[in-house]
Design a protein around this motif. Structure first.
Motif, mmCIF file in Angstrom:
data_model
loop_
_atom_site.group_PDB
_atom_site.id
_atom_site.type_symbol
_atom_site.label_atom_id
_atom_site.label_comp_id
_atom_site.label_asym_id
_atom_site.label_seq_id
_atom_site.Cartn_x
_atom_site.Cartn_y
_atom_site.Cartn_z
ATOM 1 N N VAL A 1 -5.341 10.226 6.527
ATOM 2 C CA VAL A 1 -5.963 9.655 5.336
ATOM 3 C C VAL A 1 -6.300 10.765 4.339
ATOM 4 O O VAL A 1 -6.029 10.639 3.140
ATOM 5 N N ARG B 1 2.847 7.389 6.198
ATOM 6 C CA ARG B 1 2.313 7.146 7.544
ATOM 7 C C ARG B 1 2.343 8.382 8.436
ATOM 8 O O ARG B 1 1.759 8.388 9.495
ATOM 9 N N ARG C 1 -6.744 0.147 4.762
ATOM 10 C CA ARG C 1 -5.539 0.717 4.146
ATOM 11 C C ARG C 1 -5.560 0.503 2.636
ATOM 12 O O ARG C 1 -5.216 1.395 1.871
ATOM 13 N N LEU D 1 1.379 3.672 1.996
ATOM 14 C CA LEU D 1 0.743 4.918 2.441
ATOM 15 C C LEU D 1 1.780 5.771 3.166
ATOM 16 O O LEU D 1 2.738 5.246 3.730
ATOM 17 N N TYR E 1 0.817 -1.226 0.000
ATOM 18 C CA TYR E 1 0.000 0.000 0.000
ATOM 19 C C TYR E 1 0.846 1.270 0.000
ATOM 20 O O TYR E 1 0.444 2.265 -0.572
ATOM 21 N N PRO F 1 -2.662 6.167 8.918
ATOM 22 C CA PRO F 1 -2.651 4.796 8.385
ATOM 23 C C PRO F 1 -2.455 3.722 9.455
ATOM 24 O O PRO F 1 -3.040 2.653 9.364
#
Lengths: 268, 239
Positions: B91, B87, B142, B85, B83, B134
């Motif tokens: 979001v 962190r 996620r 993302l 993923y 996340p």
């Protein structure tokens, strides 16, 4: 919690013996000397010049180490090249080398008749026996702190995070500023604080290259030693207290910046 | 967008990850690259996204040569297996990242960015989590945030690397359906990589079976099941 009593006991005993007692003795010494005596000692030109020199150069050296130490850590983690392991091991040398050896080596290199000093003096830039020399020695002893605190954090950043940034259309520079830098910030600041603290207290590597000219290249720790050699314990304690107070304020400020940045950039 | 892969090959040093492969992906299709690990499917996906340079061959997007396009210029929404993302961002900030990273001249205004992010959160059916980080999300959440982040840049295609790999069976089923719905709603040409033949066959319009850097068979799921072209495909689909 099991073992709390024992482990807390050991912790407090060690802290008392190793940290609290010496600092307490320093404060006691200052209290005996009296506020007036402390102020009279610190407020001399020679002492003020030494304190200003020590903290200014420590700060500048820590700033340089912050930038260069992060770059060095990045190169060691991200790139594979021949000699990487040797370079990685060499980063710890300033930890292991007796500081006097480092100081003498730097002096031999940068003195006007040394290999590098000869080159720099040709362009009219003298390093040894000037603040530049002190700065160089402080950079040398402080560099591993930043590199070693930042290295494991870089190791944990998955390359996919940078790739994700690129697929979303962001430039390398944008990724560096908004993805990489915030992730490294807390560790880099810790390394900066350690490097700064080490530089402020550094003695051995500096006194050889500094030249120790009063008002110009005389660092505060050296002034303390001079006072001690003259059995002037009160004045030595007073300068020590001034350094303690300034260091404490600086480290507190860095801690506050860390708390602020952690709140601003969230969970790292 | 129509994707044309023309004799694309890839070597890593002395090992060959992809022998020249060719593949035509019609606009709006949902395609599975299916194969065991080491079959070259992820390498092919990364070449499409511009994350890997091909050794030889051409990639065409809508008939135009896209081989030399930079990752940043491809506008391919990419969902990573991990993923990936950010962190340290919420979001909301994760999803807004691609829009905020645009040069000032074509960056949407603040209110427009917010509107789009909230709409995407609705699309992935997680409207309540904008302010979370996340680390505070489940694996399935996620994955959906990563999907929303990829969709935010208004991509020309969607590329997903083992999108359901790290999830348990129940969540996987839900997310498969979720991806199908999002694909049908947006009409984006979508390519996903999987080693799970059930997942590939159930979800995709078109399945590309790969092995050892070669394409073994291209076809509709039902055709591949009914008429496997090679012994490898037959064994892999049965397994």
């Amino acid at each position: 919690m099991p073992g709390l009593g024992l482990s807390a006991g050991i912790t407090f005993a060690m802290l008392t013996l190793v940290v609290a007692l010496p600092i307490g003795a320093l404060l006691w010494q200052g209290a005996e000397f009296g506020a007036f005596g402390i102020w009279a000692t610190i407020n001399r030109d020679r002492v003020r010049a030494a304190l200003w020199l020590s903290f200014r150069l420590s700060f500048l050296a820590a700033c340089f180490n912050l930038v260069f130490g992060v770059i060095l850590a990045w190169v060691l983690v991200r790139y594979r090249f021949p000699g990487r392991r040797i370079l990685d091991a060499a980063v710890d040398l300033p930890f292991a080398l007796p500081t006097a050896v480092a100081g003498i080596a730097l002096t031999a290199l940068y003195a006007p008749n040394g290999v590098l000093g000869g080159l720099t003096s040709q362009i009219g830039w003298q390093v040894a026996y000037t603040p530049w020399g002190i700065w160089l020695a402080l950079v040398f002893v402080g560099l591993p702190f930043v590199t070693r605190t930042v290295q494991p954090v870089i190791d944990e950043i998955e390359p996919e995070v940078e790739e994700a940034s690129a697929t979303l259309g962001a430039s390398r520079w944008h990724a560096l500023r908004h993805v990489i830098a915030p992730m490294l910030m807390p560790a880099a600041l810790t390394g900066f604080a350690l490097s700064l603290a080490r530089a402020v207290g550094e003695y051995g590597s500096v006194i050889f290259i500094a030249g120790n000219i009063p008002l110009r290249t005389e660092i505060a720790p050296l002034l303390i030693v001079i006072q001690l050699e003259e059995y002037n314990y009160g004045a030595a304690g007073a300068i020590g207290l001034a350094m303690l107070a300034i260091s404490f304020t600086m480290l507190l400020t860095i801690n506050l910046i860390q708390i602020w940045s952690r709140r601003r950039i969230g969970h790292v | 967008m129509h994707i044309q892969i023309d004799e694309i090959a890839k070597d890593f040093g002395t090992t060959t990850a992809l022998h020249p492969v060719s593949l035509s992906i019609p606009s709006g299709a949902l395609v599975a690259l299916l194969g065991p690990s080491g079959s070259g499917k992820t390498t092919l996906l990364r070449i499409l996204g511009g994350l890997e340079l091909r050794t030889s061959g051409r990639v065409m997007f809508n008939g135009q040569d896209a081989t030399g396009l930079l990752v940043q210029e491809r506008r391919a929404g990419f969902v990573f297996q991990s993923y990936a993302l950010f962190r340290h961002m919420t979001v909301f900030e994760n999803i807004a990242y691609g829009l905020r990273a645009r040069p000032r001249a074509n960056r949407p205004p603040k209110a427009e960015i917010e509107r789009r992010v909230l709409r995407l959160l609705d699309l992935i059916q997680l409207p309540q989590i904008a302010a979370r980080y996340p680390t505070q999300l489940s694996g399935g959440q996620r994955q959906r945030v990563a999907l929303a982040r990829a969709l935010a840049i208004e991509p020309r295609m969607l590329l997903l690397d083992e999108p359901f790999g790290a999830l348990d069976a129940k969540v996987r089923k839900e997310l498969c359906q979720g991806l199908r719905n999002i694909h049908d709603e947006t009409g984006l040409t979508t390519v996903f990589v999987t080693h799970d033949q059930e997942e590939g066959v159930e979800l995709a319009d078109l399945v590309v079976v790969m092995s050892m850097g070669r394409i073994e068979q291209i076809g509709k799921p039902a055709d591949i099941r009914a008429r496997p072209a090679t012994a490898f495909v037959r064994d892999f689909i049965r397994a």
